[in-house]
Design a protein around this motif. Sequence first.
Motif, short mmCIF file in Angstrom:
data_model
loop_
_atom_site.label_atom_id
_atom_site.label_comp_id
_atom_site.label_asym_id
_atom_site.label_seq_id
_atom_site.Cartn_x
_atom_site.Cartn_y
_atom_site.Cartn_z
N ALA A 116 0.94 -1.50 0.18
CA ALA A 116 -0.23 0.40 0.04
C ALA A 116 0.78 1.23 0.30
CB ALA A 116 -1.03 -0.48 1.03
N ASP A 117 1.89 1.32 0.24
CA ASP A 117 3.11 2.29 0.52
C ASP A 117 3.76 2.61 -0.30
OD1 ASP A 117 4.36 0.43 1.13
OD2 ASP A 117 5.46 1.00 2.86
N ALA A 118 3.25 2.01 -1.65
CA ALA A 118 4.75 1.53 -3.13
C ALA A 118 4.77 2.89 -3.16
CB ALA A 118 4.32 0.77 -3.86
N ASP A 119 5.80 3.68 -4.34
CA ASP A 119 5.65 4.35 -5.18
C ASP A 119 4.56 3.99 -5.61
OD1 ASP A 119 6.47 7.16 -6.72
OD2 ASP A 119 7.27 5.76 -7.45
N PRO A 120 3.55 5.50 -5.75
CA PRO A 120 2.37 5.25 -6.44
C PRO A 120 2.97 5.72 -8.32
CG PRO A 120 2.10 7.41 -5.25
CD PRO A 120 3.74 6.45 -4.77
N ALA A 121 3.56 6.39 -8.71
CA ALA A 121 4.57 6.25 -10.27
C ALA A 121 4.43 4.84 -10.57
CB ALA A 121 5.28 7.02 -10.45
N ALA A 122 4.57 4.42 -9.71
CA ALA A 122 5.07 2.52 -9.73
C ALA A 122 4.20 1.44 -9.95
CB ALA A 122 6.25 2.09 -8.51
N ILE A 123 2.39 1.88 -9.34
CA ILE A 123 1.88 1.50 -9.00
C ILE A 123 0.64 1.54 -10.65
CG2 ILE A 123 -0.29 0.82 -8.23
CD1 ILE A 123 0.98 1.97 -5.03
N ALA A 124 0.98 2.64 -10.57
CA ALA A 124 -0.01 3.07 -12.23
C ALA A 124 1.05 2.21 -13.37
CB ALA A 124 0.10 4.58 -11.76
N ALA A 125 2.32 2.38 -12.94
CA ALA A 125 2.85 2.13 -14.51
C ALA A 125 3.14 0.75 -14.12
CB ALA A 125 4.35 2.44 -13.74
N ARG A 126 2.51 0.23 -12.72
CA ARG A 126 2.54 -1.98 -13.26
C ARG A 126 0.66 -1.87 -14.08
NH1 ARG A 126 3.23 -7.18 -11.68
NH2 ARG A 126 1.44 -7.65 -10.42
N ALA A 127 0.48 -1.13 -13.14
CA ALA A 127 -0.99 -1.25 -13.95
C ALA A 127 -1.38 -1.03 -15.17
CB ALA A 127 -2.06 -0.62 -12.92
N LEU A 128 -1.10 -0.16 -15.39
CA LEU A 128 -1.23 0.16 -16.91
C LEU A 128 -0.02 -0.97 -17.76
CD1 LEU A 128 -2.45 1.56 -19.32
CD2 LEU A 128 -0.87 3.20 -19.38
N ARG A 129 0.91 -1.45 -17.36
CA ARG A 129 2.27 -2.14 -18.11
C ARG A 129 1.32 -3.68 -18.37
NH1 ARG A 129 7.34 -1.08 -19.01
NH2 ARG A 129 7.82 1.20 -19.42
N VAL A 130 0.59 -4.17 -17.24
CA VAL A 130 0.37 -5.63 -16.90
C VAL A 130 -0.77 -5.49 -17.45
CG1 VAL A 130 1.07 -6.13 -14.72
CG2 VAL A 130 -0.84 -5.84 -15.28
N ASN A 131 -1.75 -4.54 -18.19
CA ASN A 131 -2.92 -4.63 -19.44
C ASN A 131 -2.12 -4.83 -20.74
OD1 ASN A 131 -5.66 -4.55 -17.90
ND2 ASN A 131 -4.11 -3.23 -16.43
N LEU A 132 -1.68 -4.16 -20.61
CA LEU A 132 -0.73 -3.42 -21.95
C LEU A 132 0.02 -4.80 -22.30
CD1 LEU A 132 0.64 -0.25 -21.87
CD2 LEU A 132 -0.54 -1.19 -23.21
N SER A 133 0.95 -5.58 -21.81
CA SER A 133 1.03 -6.86 -21.57
C SER A 133 -0.23 -7.92 -22.80
CB SER A 133 1.65 -7.42 -20.58
OG SER A 133 1.74 -8.62 -20.61
N ASP A 134 -1.22 -7.99 -21.67
CA ASP A 134 -2.11 -8.52 -22.90
C ASP A 134 -2.56 -8.28 -23.94
OD1 ASP A 134 -2.92 -10.47 -20.16
OD2 ASP A 134 -3.73 -8.88 -19.49
N LEU A 135 -2.69 -6.99 -24.71
CA LEU A 135 -2.38 -6.72 -25.92
C LEU A 135 -1.90 -7.13 -26.32
CD1 LEU A 135 -3.71 -2.86 -25.80
CD2 LEU A 135 -5.09 -4.55 -25.81
N ALA A 136 -0.74 -7.14 -25.70
CA ALA A 136 0.94 -7.59 -26.69
C ALA A 136 0.51 -8.93 -27.49
CB ALA A 136 2.30 -7.35 -25.70
N ALA A 137 0.35 -9.67 -25.91
CA ALA A 137 0.21 -10.97 -26.37
C ALA A 137 -1.28 -11.96 -27.27
CB ALA A 137 -0.23 -11.69 -24.87
#
Lengths: 315, 315
Positions: free
Chosen positions: B58-79
């Motif tokens: 919960a205390d992670a860097d908000p920018a990193a959380i946002a990056a991961r949230a979008l990247r894991v979704n983009l990975s589904d598009l890539a796949a």
Amino acid sequence: MGTAPGEFEIIRDFFASAPVGEGVALGIGDDCALLQAPASGQLATSMDTLVAGRHFPADADPAAIAARALRVNLSDLAAMNARPLWFTLALTLPDSDAVWLRKFADGLLQTAAQFGVSLVGGDTTAGPLSITIQVIGHTESPLRRDRAGPGDHVYVSGPLGAAAAALPVVLGEQRVNADVQLQCERAFYYPEPQFPVAAAIAELASAALDISDGLLADLGHICESSGVSADIHLERLAVSPLAQTLAAEKAMALATGGGDDYQLCFTVPQQRVADLDQLGLKVTAIGTLIEGSTGVRCWHNGNPWSPAVTGYQHF
Amino acid sequence: MGTAPGEFEIIRDFFASAPVGEGVALGIGDDCALLQAPASGQLATSMDTLVAGRHFPADADPAAIAARALRVNLSDLAAMNARPLWFTLALTLPDSDAVWLRKFADGLLQTAAQFGVSLVGGDTTAGPLSITIQVIGHTESPLRRDRAGPGDHVYVSGPLGAAAAALPVVLGEQRVNADVQLQCERAFYYPEPQFPVAAAIAELASAALDISDGLLADLGHICESSGVSADIHLERLAVSPLAQTLAAEKAMALATGGGDDYQLCFTVPQQRVADLDQLGLKVTAIGTLIEGSTGVRCWHNGNPWSPAVTGYQHF
């Protein structure tokens, strides 16, 4: 854990039986769903989250939660005059209780079937109960909120205040008889997306939206987006029978400030009002747009009226 | 409450500055976004939720959380070999902290710009911290998981085990030096969606998916969807340098069972293997698909190998 279903079992057992509808080339089960967009027009998309304890009681009927979660999203499509096509579901659950899930899935898929929208994907995760739904629809003739002009007439598609009046009953804070209880649950969990009205007014209206935050707040959004103000006359407003059981002042506060009724608020230019009247819709003319930035001014029997509540505060 | 920003202020101040990209006829601010789908091909859509305390601290860097949230979704598009177009965001926050939101929005919009995807709408609600993102992409040549056949060769697009090895560091359970800390954070929060590999193999591969639940679990999904089984040889597997710092047995457990690396696992029919080799991609051939329903069988230097962990359990 243990014998509780995991993500893949949940998707397969509860949701993958969703019928595959129009434009679905590949449904649930791959990295992505594959969708065929209609050849003309535009897609319309919206997303809404319902959080347990904030938007519904955690112990509410799962079928009712599912119905409300999908209906509030469909209402956004209706407000744009978009025909529902597809939706995705993000379901976060404290544990995977098969009885709860069966009721939720039944309520969801029944609502989906009623409105002709296909579940095409989503995610299930462990965590505090919340439901996010994203809908995609199709429109050839979108209803935006930023095209209203001074002189336009302001309308509401139906009576207001029912969901706000129902809230204390739904939350278990107020006891009522079984008949009223049922009315309250229907008003709160089963709002009716206004697709027929939206389709009827699409070529006439200059702006439209669904009333989710309260009439004054939402009409304020039309005013802000379109750069106009509004004068409305509250004695013309249709107040829902559920709200009418309350004291007059309270009823008017709920009808103007309570959200969640999902009726449409829309505006029609003066020169199209006769055309609207000819349609014979059960809509209510409540006022007029004016120039300037005074926002939404309310009148009641000719006297200025100030709202006690101006809209739903999300934080 | 008080002076904290409400929903409309959050959308306006933090997210409405999102640049309006390809196909966006109307972005954030109305009941729906209006989108223009490409004239040919199909749309691909996926949705993922990250819950605080489960998918990130919960205390992670908000920018990193946002990056991961979008990247894991983009990975589904890539796949699916889909080019990113649009995404929607459902953000549930315990309170609306302007500093947190600014960092989160910056991280999100920076990632969006990097991958050419436009934020077109969403919802912000009060509640336990969680992020749901839904992405929509476009493909003329989708990569599905259900078209593999016996005899196909099995590949992985890059080294595995980094995210799983990074997890104890990211969770603060293990102290490391600053350099390794940074490597771990990059491995966990900034997975690389494999768009170039997907585009290169689109016409050759019989099936593909991204490895989010662990190689054995995800290859198992290809086998189940395609009605085949697999023999894989673990000595051929590229294990990430972060995992290689661990004992060999543990490293192999993470590379085969740890999720979250978001490399692709894909299959290529025997007669197209020479074409794949000609592309000179840095991919690793790890085995072969076979007939039958034995699932995924692992071998290590010719001996049968049993995994300690078979995949990420969502519940």
